[in-house]
Design a protein around this motif. Structure first.
Motif, mmCIF file in Angstrom:
data_model
loop_
_atom_site.group_PDB
_atom_site.id
_atom_site.type_symbol
_atom_site.label_atom_id
_atom_site.label_comp_id
_atom_site.label_asym_id
_atom_site.label_seq_id
_atom_site.Cartn_x
_atom_site.Cartn_y
_atom_site.Cartn_z
ATOM 1 N N TRP A 4 1.047 -1.129 0.049
ATOM 2 C CA TRP A 4 -0.066 0.070 -0.043
ATOM 3 C C TRP A 4 0.843 1.134 0.019
ATOM 4 C CZ3 TRP A 4 -3.417 -1.360 4.941
ATOM 5 C CH2 TRP A 4 -4.025 -2.510 4.551
ATOM 6 N N ARG A 40 -3.505 3.761 0.230
ATOM 7 C CA ARG A 40 -4.010 3.219 -0.856
ATOM 8 C C ARG A 40 -3.366 1.943 -1.611
ATOM 9 N NH1 ARG A 40 -6.655 7.484 -4.221
ATOM 10 N NH2 ARG A 40 -6.238 9.510 -2.983
ATOM 11 N N ASN A 41 -4.285 0.971 -1.971
ATOM 12 C CA ASN A 41 -3.425 -0.328 -2.522
ATOM 13 C C ASN A 41 -3.250 -0.044 -3.896
ATOM 14 O OD1 ASN A 41 -5.912 -0.486 -3.978
ATOM 15 N ND2 ASN A 41 -6.810 -1.964 -2.973
ATOM 16 N N GLN A 63 -7.343 1.952 -4.605
ATOM 17 C CA GLN A 63 -8.467 2.096 -3.709
ATOM 18 C C GLN A 63 -8.244 2.602 -2.429
ATOM 19 O OE1 GLN A 63 -9.615 -2.062 -3.818
ATOM 20 N NE2 GLN A 63 -10.658 -1.707 -5.613
ATOM 21 N N LEU A 77 -8.096 2.857 1.607
ATOM 22 C CA LEU A 77 -8.382 1.924 2.596
ATOM 23 C C LEU A 77 -8.288 2.675 4.124
ATOM 24 C CD1 LEU A 77 -6.328 -0.978 1.347
ATOM 25 C CD2 LEU A 77 -8.869 -0.676 0.864
ATOM 26 N N ARG A 95 -13.313 -0.074 3.388
ATOM 27 C CA ARG A 95 -13.043 0.359 2.078
ATOM 28 C C ARG A 95 -14.252 1.298 2.001
ATOM 29 N NH1 ARG A 95 -13.739 -1.436 -3.698
ATOM 30 N NH2 ARG A 95 -13.299 0.694 -4.740
ATOM 31 N N ARG A 96 -14.206 2.559 2.168
ATOM 32 C CA ARG A 96 -15.368 3.738 2.193
ATOM 33 C C ARG A 96 -16.554 3.081 3.129
ATOM 34 N NH1 ARG A 96 -13.002 8.046 0.722
ATOM 35 N NH2 ARG A 96 -12.194 8.191 -1.328
ATOM 36 N N MET A 105 -9.500 11.362 -5.657
ATOM 37 C CA MET A 105 -9.735 10.092 -6.024
ATOM 38 C C MET A 105 -9.287 9.819 -7.451
ATOM 39 S SD MET A 105 -10.676 7.969 -3.926
ATOM 40 C CE MET A 105 -10.948 6.537 -4.610
ATOM 41 N N GLY A 121 -10.433 5.929 -9.930
ATOM 42 C CA GLY A 121 -10.831 5.641 -8.686
ATOM 43 C C GLY A 121 -12.307 5.780 -8.400
ATOM 44 N N ASP A 163 -14.431 3.244 -9.915
ATOM 45 C CA ASP A 163 -14.097 1.953 -9.348
ATOM 46 C C ASP A 163 -14.910 1.796 -8.155
ATOM 47 O OD1 ASP A 163 -12.741 -0.449 -9.081
ATOM 48 O OD2 ASP A 163 -11.520 0.469 -7.385
ATOM 49 N N GLU A 164 -15.274 2.736 -7.304
ATOM 50 C CA GLU A 164 -15.895 2.585 -6.191
ATOM 51 C C GLU A 164 -17.324 3.178 -6.275
ATOM 52 O OE1 GLU A 164 -13.273 4.640 -3.267
ATOM 53 O OE2 GLU A 164 -14.306 6.476 -3.470
#
Lengths: 106, 194
Positions: free
Chosen positions: A55, A72-73, A77, A79, A95-96, B95, B99, B102-103
């Protein structure tokens, strides 16, 4: 008139009180339940753990009684990981707000 | 102070925290990520302040203070939408577009987009000629804000998993709605008696 003022104060007090309160960060109400703070390992030791996960570290902080890592991974994403301050064990990852990892038995 | 001057002054005042946030971000002292929560919470607070005036006036009758509050409802609502846009801006910066895509499917995220979508119609008709042109329909469109607030709270809860701050925010509105409901009931009872 007095009752109007009283009611308005009553209704507005929580809003006003919160306006001056620090914004709460997402903590998921995670409780790591560590021992006394003098036994905690330095938070910077988490940097290596984060690197070993692959990460990119965004931020390290103490959240409640846990160490919290924003990272971030490799897929980009965001985290939010919680670590035990004494053992530096990874306890839970969000994650969110969606839980994507939890240590067995935690 | 004249009405227009007061409204301008309030709007400028409401923009001040946003200016500080943008300054902090531009100066590199604050991460975009750390501005997500403050912008989101501020927009919810402004939305609540805008929504409180109506039910309180109905419950307690009007006075100078309430009249001024009613007059400033649009300023509060538009400012709330402004902070929603700032929230979105910091999110986009944090983001980047891939990004974000993606989410998009995560519940904590799509609820945020939905709340934004629900607010757009109300914000888009927040000027006098729209009020005149739409007549009674204007109010119907504005009712979307109730739904938007509910979805925004869901967005908040799904991200923070902490119900207490959200509950404390909704409490004044819930009380005001309850008082308005009681007032309406009293009026209905009064009418049926006479």
């Amino acid at each position: 008139m007095n009752s109007i003022l009283r009611a308005t104060t009553f209704a507005l007090a929580p809003v006003l009180a919160l306006s001056f309160a620090p914004a709460a960060y997402a903590d998921g109400n995670v409780a790591c339940k560590p021992g006394p703070q003098e036994n905690w390992k330095p938070i910077d030791k988490l940097k290596k753990k984060v690197w070993m996960e692959g990460w990119t570290l965004i931020k390290l902080q103490v959240e409640g009684d846990c160490y919290e890592v924003y990272a971030r991974n490799s897929a980009g994403q965001v985290l939010e990981a919680f670590y035990h301050p004494e053992t530096l064990e990874k306890l839970v990852v969000f994650r969110r707000g969606t839980e994507i990892y939890r240590k067995k038995g935690f | 102070m004249k009405r227009k001057q007061l409204k301008t002054l309030v709007s400028v005042g409401l923009a001040v925290p946003g200016a500080f946030m943008l300054y902090d971000f531009a100066a590199g002292t604050t991460l975009a990520m750390d501005l997500l929560e403050p912008t989101g919470v501020l927009s919810v607070r402004l939305m609540i302040l805008a929504m409180l005036a109506g039910p309180l006036v109905e419950a307690f009758g009007t006075n100078r203070f309430f009249a001024a509050w009613l007059m400033l409802r649009r300023n509060l609502g538009v400012a709330a939408f402004g902070y929603v846009l700032l929230h979105l801006l910091f999110y986009a910066v944090d983001m980047t577009p891939p990004g974000i895509l993606d989410e998009l499917g995560l519940p904590g995220i799509w609820t945020g987009w939905l709340a934004l979508a629900l607010l757009i119609p109300s914000a888009a008709i927040s000027f006098d000629s729209a009020v005149r042109a739409l007549g009674r329909r204007w109010k119907t469109v504005q009712r979307l804000v109730y739904l938007a607030l509910a979805v925004a709270f869901t967005h908040w809860l799904l991200l923070a998993w902490d119900w207490l701050p959200a509950a404390l925010h909704i409490a004044p509105l819930a009380i005001a709605w309850l008082l308005r409901f009681r007032q309406r009931q009293a009026i209905v009872r009064h009418r049926s008696l006479s």
